[in-house]
Motif scaffolding. Structure first.
Motif, PDB file in Angstrom:
ATOM      1  N   PRO A  46       0.818  -1.228   0.000  1.00 20.34           N
ATOM      2  CA  PRO A  46       0.000   0.000   0.000  1.00 20.34           C
ATOM      3  C   PRO A  46       0.844   1.267   0.000  1.00 20.34           C
ATOM      4  O   PRO A  46       0.449   2.282  -0.601  1.00 20.34           O
ATOM      5  N   GLN A  47       1.997   1.234   0.663  1.00 18.87           N
ATOM      6  CA  GLN A  47       2.869   2.408   0.658  1.00 18.87           C
ATOM      7  C   GLN A  47       3.357   2.713  -0.756  1.00 18.87           C
ATOM      8  O   GLN A  47       3.332   3.863  -1.209  1.00 18.87           O
ATOM      9  N   GLY A  48       3.792   1.668  -1.445  1.00 17.75           N
ATOM     10  CA  GLY A  48       4.270   1.852  -2.810  1.00 17.75           C
ATOM     11  C   GLY A  48       3.177   2.323  -3.751  1.00 17.75           C
ATOM     12  O   GLY A  48       3.434   3.116  -4.666  1.00 17.75           O
ATOM     13  N   LEU A  49       1.952   1.842  -3.540  1.00 19.37           N
ATOM     14  CA  LEU A  49       0.842   2.270  -4.387  1.00 19.37           C
ATOM     15  C   LEU A  49       0.542   3.750  -4.197  1.00 19.37           C
ATOM     16  O   LEU A  49       0.201   4.454  -5.158  1.00 19.37           O
ATOM     17  N   ILE A  50       0.673   4.252  -2.970  1.00 21.82           N
ATOM     18  CA  ILE A  50       0.464   5.683  -2.718  1.00 21.82           C
ATOM     19  C   ILE A  50       1.520   6.505  -3.453  1.00 21.82           C
ATOM     20  O   ILE A  50       1.208   7.497  -4.124  1.00 21.82           O
ATOM     21  N   VAL A 207       4.728   5.661 -16.947  1.00 20.32           N
ATOM     22  CA  VAL A 207       5.307   5.195 -15.686  1.00 20.32           C
ATOM     23  C   VAL A 207       4.299   4.478 -14.791  1.00 20.32           C
ATOM     24  O   VAL A 207       4.695   3.779 -13.855  1.00 20.32           O
ATOM     25  N   GLY A 208       3.006   4.642 -15.028  1.00 19.77           N
ATOM     26  CA  GLY A 208       1.999   4.101 -14.113  1.00 19.77           C
ATOM     27  C   GLY A 208       2.126   2.605 -13.892  1.00 19.77           C
ATOM     28  O   GLY A 208       2.389   2.134 -12.784  1.00 19.77           O
ATOM     29  N   LYS A 209       1.940   1.821 -14.957  1.00 19.12           N
ATOM     30  CA  LYS A 209       2.020   0.361 -14.835  1.00 19.12           C
ATOM     31  C   LYS A 209       3.433  -0.093 -14.488  1.00 19.12           C
ATOM     32  O   LYS A 209       3.618  -1.083 -13.768  1.00 19.12           O
ATOM     33  N   ASP A 210       4.424   0.628 -14.993  1.00 21.13           N
ATOM     34  CA  ASP A 210       5.810   0.258 -14.695  1.00 21.13           C
ATOM     35  C   ASP A 210       6.122   0.434 -13.214  1.00 21.13           C
ATOM     36  O   ASP A 210       6.851  -0.373 -12.623  1.00 21.13           O
ATOM     37  N   LEU A 211       5.588   1.478 -12.595  1.00 28.07           N
ATOM     38  CA  LEU A 211       5.810   1.674 -11.163  1.00 28.07           C
ATOM     39  C   LEU A 211       5.131   0.583 -10.339  1.00 28.07           C
ATOM     40  O   LEU A 211       5.646   0.180  -9.285  1.00 28.07           O
ATOM     41  N   LEU A 212       3.979   0.103 -10.796  1.00 27.77           N
ATOM     42  CA  LEU A 212       3.341  -1.026 -10.109  1.00 27.77           C
ATOM     43  C   LEU A 212       4.242  -2.248 -10.156  1.00 27.77           C
ATOM     44  O   LEU A 212       4.366  -2.984  -9.168  1.00 27.77           O
TER      45      LEU A 212
END
Length: 356
Positions: A46-50, A207-212
């Motif tokens: 959850p931290q990474g998703l934020i 970057v969205g999906k790549d950051l996930l």
């Protein structure tokens, strides 16, 4: 303008977190909890998703712009220099701490007779050269180093399992959730190191999906490292400055293959090199944009000298470094990571609505 492929972006972003994270996170988490440390990586999701959400929101609001450029667009060319200057100061401070950790680690492991300021100076030379050549060079290094580093990490974990003791896990959550949550605060601080990818601007497209993907890979790495440390070292992990290094040192294969910690040290230095290179790229490009240069390269070597001097004079010793990581750094990085991009987004969208 140089570009990063999606694979290069993912691999470089991983090391922004794991570079010094492999060194300091196991020890700092162990100051709060050892037996339940395996839960902490799960809380990173959850931290990474934020963090990924804030970065994605900024990128969509300011397409193709870096964080410094976005601040100047949102607040104006004059007022925008205030939040962007704070970002540059925090970038400098973080890079100084990363460089100092390199010196502390190398002088404690393989170069005990070499002064730290010499180690830091020598380390900054290839970092400055890579940044001077451009972000694509950093991306190619990440593309080369990451598979090797991940393979070595997985192999070391498997080889150390011969000394595993599952009893070190029990009883689960005997001290409640408070130690686990306190340990996760340190991970939360490291999560905000990903904000430096905002300075890449137009060098990356999506970057969205790549950051996930980055968040999931980091979580997997932590979920391999923390349980391994707990099973091998047990309560002694709380008193070991570099727990993963001690785990690797326990590995013995037959009577002829040992001292595999050499590979671990090489891998850590390569990872921190990528981390420091990307942060220094963010610092050099940010300063160049802040003062209005057409090219960031004139800032690279003078910035490297500033980082080297700051690593020596800002951080007195290992105790000061660890105190910053455990108790102070999370506040500064959270304020910078959430406050500046989010405020820029809100102000920019408010201005657009007024004009509409």
């Amino acid at each position: 303008m140089q570009q990063l492929s999606r694979v290069q972006f993912i691999m470089v972003s991983i090391w922004v977190f794991l570079g010094t994270g492999f060194l300091t996170l196991p020890f700092t988490i162990g100051q709060f909890t050892v037996r339940d440390a395996w839960i902490v990586p799960l809380l990173f999701v959850p931290q990474g998703l934020i963090v990924a959400g804030v970065i994605t929101l900024f990128r969509r609001t300011f397409p193709g712009q870096s964080l410094v450029q976005g601040c100047h667009t949102a607040f104006g060319p004059f007022r925008g220099k205030i939040p962007s200057l704070w970002f540059l100061i925090m970038t400098l401070v973080v890079e100084c701490f990363v460089l100092r950790e390199v010196g502390l680690f190398l002088t404690a492991t393989i170069l005990p007779s070499t002064p730290e300021y010499v180690v830091d100076m020598v380390f900054m030379i290839p970092v400055g050269y890579a940044v001077y050549q451009g972000v694509e060079v950093i991306g190619r290094m990440g593309e080369t180093i990451t598979p090797i580093g991940m393979g070595i990490t997985l192999l070391m974990s498997l080889l150390s399992m011969q000394y595993a003791d599952l009893s070190h896990y029990h009883p689960v959550l005997a001290d409640g959730w408070t130690p686990v949550l306190r340990g996760s605060v340190v991970v939360w601080m490291y999560a905000w190191l990903l904000m430096f990818v905002l300075q890449l601007g137009g060098a990356v497209q999506r970057v969205g999906k790549d950051l996930l993907m980055v968040v999931l890979i980091i979580t997997l790495g932590g979920f391999i490292a923390e349980p391994t440390i707990t099973m091998i070292l047990g309560p002694s992990a709380a008193y070991t400055l570099y727990p993963i290094l001690e785990v690797v040192r326990t590995i013995r294969i037959a009577d002829f293959l040992e001292r595999l910690d050499t590979f671990y040290v090489i891998g850590i230095i390569a990872g921190i090199f990528l981390q420091c290179s990307l942060i220094h790229y963010a610092f050099a490009t940010g300063v160049g944009q802040w003062i209005g240069l057409r090219n960031y390269r004139p800032v690279v070597w003078s910035g490297a000298a500033l980082v080297w001097a700051g690593s020596i004079f800002f951080i007195r010793d290992e105790a000061m470094f660890l105190d910053y990581v455990r108790y102070v750094g999370w506040g500064y990085l959270t304020l910078t990571g959430i406050g500046i991009p989010s405020l820029a987004v809100v102000v920019h969208r408010w201005h657009r609505r007024r004009k509409a």
